[in-house]
Design an enzyme around this catalytic site. Structure first.
Site, short mmCIF file in Angstrom:
data_model
loop_
_atom_site.label_atom_id
_atom_site.label_comp_id
_atom_site.label_asym_id
_atom_site.label_seq_id
_atom_site.Cartn_x
_atom_site.Cartn_y
_atom_site.Cartn_z
N LYS A 192 0.84 -1.21 0.00
CA LYS A 192 0.00 0.00 0.00
C LYS A 192 0.87 1.26 0.00
CE LYS A 192 0.72 1.43 4.33
NZ LYS A 192 1.04 2.80 4.79
N THR A 249 -3.48 6.13 3.46
CA THR A 249 -2.20 6.69 3.02
C THR A 249 -2.27 7.27 1.61
OG1 THR A 249 -1.46 4.49 2.34
CG2 THR A 249 -0.81 5.24 4.51
#
Length: 329
Positions: A192, A249
């Site tokens: 990620k 994020t």
């Protein structure tokens, strides 16, 4: 296995301090924050605040502080909260001080750059007599330390150990979900960061929110393929350590990986970024190398790695991604 009620968090950075604080707030265990720098640890203890990493956040009165590894001798749970590429060195440094009964929890998101191994594999090589778990998921240090609601995943090879860790570490504002898929939880957390860099590139280059949404969705498909190829459960990346962490994020400017991507999207060379440690920059090159060796179809990760190492510019990367053969989803 009977665990001591003492928990030691190794790593006095923002995330380590935040984890120690939120575990101490739950009040169920004796919690010590162990740092390498005696002067820094002394300052934090004296002020009960980490002015550099978590300014303005008061730390719990019952949280203890130390720079002496001897505090590990009777700890039942030890959290390793240092960067991914420092996990092996930390294991060698602190391993001799661990209690024979201690469980080690890796709290970094990355892949070992030298070997391409998962961090739990690295720790098992260095600490073969200790169960190794991993904590990952969406949670910024400042939010955790402030007591804002946060949920993350904790995985161990033995689900019972993961469940016991979840009970021991969770608190009123910090909830852990147990898993037996260490591979999926770790790769979700590592990849990620790569996709967050890609989303930052999109933002920095002014390519629009639709492009960000496409990257998040197609990035999840890449993560699933990678996890499956490495022996994990593809569905794991749709949970907290994959999708949950990616949404956080890839959309918040608190993320160093996103800010790094924005800088790249603006045309700045990778080495000019001044936002601190960027775990995704390490993970991108390792993931691209592994994908080529298997092979695994990872066009976004490969493009990010190429942009970071300077072999591909942003415009060319976008053209390459958009000109891939049309296929089914």
């Amino acid at each position: 296995m009977i665990w001591s009620e003492k928990i030691v968090v190794i790593g006095a950075g923002a995330f380590g301090t935040a984890l120690a604080a939120v575990i101490a707030l739950a009040g169920r265990a004796d919690v010590t924050l162990l740092g390498r720098d005696p002067a820094l640890v002394s300052d934090i203890e004296r002020m009960h605040e980490h002015e550099t990493a978590l300014p303005g956040i008061r730390l719990p009165a019952n949280l203890k502080f130390s720079a002496d590894p001897a505090v590990l001798a009777d700890a039942g749970i030890v959290l390793f909260v240092m960067p991914s590429q420092a996990q092996r060195e930390a294991a060698r440094q602190y391993g001799p001080h661990l209690s024979a009964e201690s469980v080690v929890v890796c709290c970094a998101k990355g892949i070992d750059r030298e070997t391409g191994n998962l961090l739990t594999d690295v720790l098992e090589q260095e600490l073969p007599d200790h169960p190794i778990a991993v904590l990952s998921g969406p949670g910024f240090a400042a939010d955790i330390a402030k007591g804002l609601p946060t949920a993350m995943a904790i995985a161990a090879a033995d689900l019972e150990i993961a469940e016991r860790l979840a009970q021991a570490i969770s608190g009123p504002t910090f909830r852990l979900y147990a898993s037996a898929d260490r591979i999926g939880v770790q790769l979700g957390g590592a990849l990620k960061n790569v996709l967050a860099i890609a989303c930052g590139i999109v933002e920095g280059a002014g390519l629009g929110e639709s492009a960000r949404a496409a990257l998040i969705s197609r990035g999840l498909a890449e993560m699933s393929r990678f996890v499956a190829a490495k022996g994990g459960q593809p569905d794991t990346v749709r949970g907290l350590s994959g999708l949950g962490d990616l949404v956080l994020t890839a959309t918040s400017h608190q993320s160093r990986n996103l800010r790094f991507g924005i800088a790249l999207g603006h045309g700045e060379p990778a080495e000019f970024f001044r936002g601190g440690l960027v775990e995704g920059a390490f993970a991108a090159s390792v993931a691209a190398r592994i994908a080529e060796a298997y092979p695994i179809d990872m066009p976004i990760a490969e493009a990010v790695a190429a942009i970071i190492d300077g072999s591909l510019d942003v415009r060319a990367a976008i053209e390459r991604l958009m000109s891939r053969p049309i296929t089914t989803e």
